[in-house]
Design an enzyme around this catalytic site. Structure first.
Site, PDB file in Angstrom:
ATOM      1  N   ASP A  89     -10.184  -0.608   1.354  1.00  0.00           N
ATOM      2  CA  ASP A  89      -9.736   0.252   0.371  1.00  0.00           C
ATOM      3  C   ASP A  89     -10.854   1.362   0.161  1.00  0.00           C
ATOM      4  O   ASP A  89     -11.856   1.183   0.410  1.00  0.00           O
ATOM      5  CB  ASP A  89      -9.323  -0.564  -1.060  1.00  0.00           C
ATOM      6  CG  ASP A  89      -7.970  -0.111  -1.429  1.00  0.00           C
ATOM      7  OD1 ASP A  89      -7.740   1.331  -1.444  1.00  0.00           O
ATOM      8  OD2 ASP A  89      -7.383  -0.690  -2.211  1.00  0.00           O
TER       9      ASP A  89
ATOM     10  N   ASP B 226       0.821   3.229  -2.879  1.00  0.00           N
ATOM     11  CA  ASP B 226       0.793   1.962  -3.535  1.00  0.00           C
ATOM     12  C   ASP B 226       2.250   2.045  -4.444  1.00  0.00           C
ATOM     13  O   ASP B 226       2.564   0.946  -4.874  1.00  0.00           O
ATOM     14  CB  ASP B 226      -0.131   2.378  -4.540  1.00  0.00           C
ATOM     15  CG  ASP B 226      -1.615   1.698  -4.366  1.00  0.00           C
ATOM     16  OD1 ASP B 226      -1.467   1.286  -2.920  1.00  0.00           O
ATOM     17  OD2 ASP B 226      -2.471   2.070  -4.880  1.00  0.00           O
TER      18      ASP B 226
END
Length: 728
Positions: A464, A528
């Site tokens: 990430d 997301d």
């Protein structure tokens, strides 16, 4: 000189001691014809007569447009030495053409140009890749004597070095992109702007509202037809996209790395190499443009072959447990995942030192004994024992101030020196950037990650990158270029040391999605958002560059955590089928009926992924703004799968027809409606073929399916049908 490959032709004029000019970039009209484009061209050379002719600079800029050519747009190179600007005047220019295999025509050209006055050398390579995608890279070298004995003691500072290609005057529309978290890849089409126009991305990564690409067309772009000229920068740092639309020249499209102040300062003998700039021409609309990217990326070195290793169905734990890590619960979740057919189990954020929320622990990549008193060994062993791969979440480029790493080494934080102690207003989620260009910081992150990969047998990393890089000061200099290269190097080092390790690039979703990171990562996390209404568009525009097997596309719960919008499981599953599928969901909470549907969906994914992850992606050019049609067809035209979905109410009572392209018109096909995860709902008109498609299928010719098409049912909002079409 003539370059030709896979339907694309590039013709260059190569005057003496001048940079070559692109006379033509577009469709190879000679494909399948006895007379090639522009008549009988020499295989390698379009002769310039007389050979001493200077370029028609007022009309056609070179591959590196400059003011010295009477080009009044944005120069391709801006540099200076000391206080003096560098205006390149090439005293020698050498060109060489190469071809792959037995190709009659060249597939790449390399230009080496020397400027004896300014003491610089430029090497530019334009290469036609398999599939017809063009890659341009440039290297500039300071050729002055390092001692300054030649009178050029000052370093060469490069402000920018960008790559461009020309387009026809008839181009009148520019499509680019914007977005936000979690709504990436939102297209914006408008009239081609006049003048020299740039759009920049300064997020220190590709960014949620990245330009993503520049797409130039004559009129609004279509998926299946029309000429397209597109540009994409294969780079994960700051970016510049550019258009030069001037009255005296053909329009130019291009891109380059957006460099910081004084970031590239070359001493004598040093060089700077640009990121790759990708150019895709298509005579078959956006689908043809995207196909060139897919062919290239699927063939890049180190790529996992989805035929020899099918893309695993993945469960990621983030939306199942968030930071609430409990070994017993996660073991049960792994058991349930294996029961429904999951092949990869990924433990997300929350497992490492102090990490009970998002304010602590980044930079300390050691297992937190308070939450995992027995370490992660037992969970990894349990997951492997169930026949699944084990994955783990990291954010290697980030650090929290509340971490042992930051307390012991504050000098490793990538920030402006005057920001120490670090101002709260430049953090995001209370995190800062770790200077991976610092060898000690790099070793720290690498060694902690490598220790866990080796100890636990980690098969997969979710990598990430949750904040922008706003003050990239390394050793007193702007350091984003080196930071980006260090990230790439860490990917490569870990994958080299642990063969078979796969890495996903995530950045608050799709904020680091580009062809640069995808030459190091195995897939990207598209967004997301797990709302299928948003995902259907995010995914279709992401795959303008990224092949579907490299886009993580998971099924989440209803309502979606990102929008709180509810959707049927059949709709969520159908949209997930368009990428590399998985679950982002606590399936321990599912009912028996839901579990049965999940198991059926996983089985359907496994049955179809051989086609979905190797075929050519296509989209329907529907007129109704509520309709989406997306299919994948095999290379030989024998097999296709289409998902037709709605996003809201259909405009008309009578829906449109689906015209299935890419089939063999002379063959007979069986058409089936795959409803393993639930039957879609629609209104009052049911086409007659639906009943047969639900009951074993019906037969139709490829010609009928393309030319006449299938009358679609009037689907209710947020409903989808999955159609499989297979040759008899």
């Amino acid at each position: 000189m003539v370059l030709k490959r896979d339907g694309v032709c590039v013709i260059l004029k190569t005057p003496v001691d001048e940079m070559p000019q692109v006379e033509y970039w577009g469709r190879d009209f000679g494909m399948g014809q006895s007379e090639p484009l522009l008549g009988q061209l020499d295989a390698m050379t379009l002769k310039v007569t007389p050979p001493q002719e200077k370029p028609d600079a007022a009309l056609r800029p070179s591959l590196l447009p400059q003011g010295a050519e009477a080009f009044a747009g944005r120069p391709g190179l801006e540099a200076y030495r000391g206080a003096k600007p560098v205006f390149a005047r090439w005293t020698t220019v050498n060109t060489s053409v190469a071809s792959e295999g037995t190709d009659e025509f060249g597939t790449s050209i390399t230009i080496t140009a020397e400027d004896a006055v300014n003491k610089i050398r430029l090497e530019l390579t334009l290469a036609l890749q398999h599939g017809g995608l063009i890659l341009i890279t440039q290297t500039i070298t300071n050729t002055s004597d390092a001692s300054g004995a030649d009178g050029a003691a000052e370093p060469l500072t490069v402000n920018w070095l960008e790559s461009t290609l020309p387009m026809p005057k008839r181009v009148d529309t520019l499509t680019q992109f914007t977005g936000r978290w979690p709504l990436e890849k939102q297209p914006r089409s408008a009239a081609l702007p006049s003048g020299s126009v740039t759009r920049e991305c300064r997020h220190g990564k590709t960014g949620h509202e990245s330009p993503w690409m520049f797409i130039a067309t004559n009129g609004e772009p279509k998926w299946s037809e029309g000429d397209v000229w597109a540009c994409h920068l294969a780079w994960s740092g700051n970016q510049t996209y550019r258009i030069d639309n001037l009255p005296c020249h053909e329009p130019l499209i291009g891109a380059g790395e957006l460099l910081g102040p004084g970031e590239i300062r070359l001493a004598g003998g040093e060089h700077y190499t640009t990121p790759q700039v990708c150019f895709s021409y298509s005579a078959e609309g956006l689908d043809g443009m995207a196909s060139r990217f897919h062919t290239w990326l699927r063939g890049t070195p180190g790529r996992v072959n989805p035929v020899t290793k099918p893309r695993p169905f993945t469960l990621n734990t983030w939306e199942a447990v968030y930071f609430d890590h409990n070994e017993a619960t996660l073991n049960k979740l792994a058991d349930r995942a294996a029961e429904v057919g999951v092949e990869r189990f990924v433990l997300d954020d929350g497992w490492f030192h102090l990490r009970r929320d998002d304010t602590k622990g980044l930079g300390d990549w050691v297992v937190d004994p308070a939450v995992w008193p027995n370490g992660l060994d037992a969970l990894a062993e349990h997951v492997h024992g169930l026949g699944m791969e084990f994955g783990l979440w990291f954010e290697p480029e980030m650090v929290n101030l509340d971490s042992d790493c930051a307390r012991e080494h504050p000098e490793w934080i990538l920030a402006a020196p005057e920001a120490v102690p670090y101002r709260e207003d430049v953090s995001y989620r209370t995190q800062y950037v770790l200077d991976l260009a610092n060898p000690a910081a790099y070793r720290h992150v690498h060694d902690q990650m490598a220790a866990l990969i080796g100890q636990l047998g980690i098969d997969y990393i979710k990598w990430d990158h949750n904040r922008d890089v706003t003050e990239p000061v390394h050793d007193g200099q702007y350091g984003l270029h080196e930071q980006t290269l260090a990230c790439y190097r860490l990917f490569d080092d870990l994958k080299r040391e642990f063969p078979g390790l796969e890495i996903e690039s995530c950045s608050s979703g799709g904020a680091r999605t580009d062809a640069g990171i995808l030459q190091h990562a195995d897939r990207i996390w598209g967004s997301d958002s797990n709302d299928p209404r948003d995902r259907v568009d995010i995914q279709r525009y992401t795959e303008l560059v990224v092949p579907p097997e490299m886009i993580g596309a998971h099924v989440g719960p209803s309502p979606a955590h990102s929008t709180w919008r509810a959707a049927d499981l059949s709709y969520r599953a159908a949209i997930s089928l368009e990428g590399c599928s998985g679950f982002e969901w606590n399936i321990l909470e599912c009912s028996d009926q839901e579990l049965a549907s999940l198991k059926a969906f996983v089985a359907l994914y496994k049955e179809l992924r051989g086609l979905l992850h190797t075929g050519r992606v296509q989209h329907a050019d529907f007129i109704d703004p509520a309709l989406r049609g997306r299919g994948v067809v095999s290379a030989d035209g024998s097999h296709a799968v289409w998902v037709v979905a709605t996003t809201t109410n259909l405009r008309d009572a009578l829906a449109e027809r689906l015209h299935v392209r890419g089939l063999d018109p002379s063959r007979t096909y069986r058409v089936r409606l795959r409803d393993e995860v639930g039957e879609p709902r629609w209104g009052w008109n049911t086409p007659q073929w639906i009943a047969a498609a639900c009951n074993g299928g019906f037969e139709a010719s490829g010609s009928l399916l393309e030319q006449i098409g299938l009358q679609l049912p009037p689907l209710w909002p947020m409903q989808a049908v999955i159609l499989e079409i297979k040759a008899m």
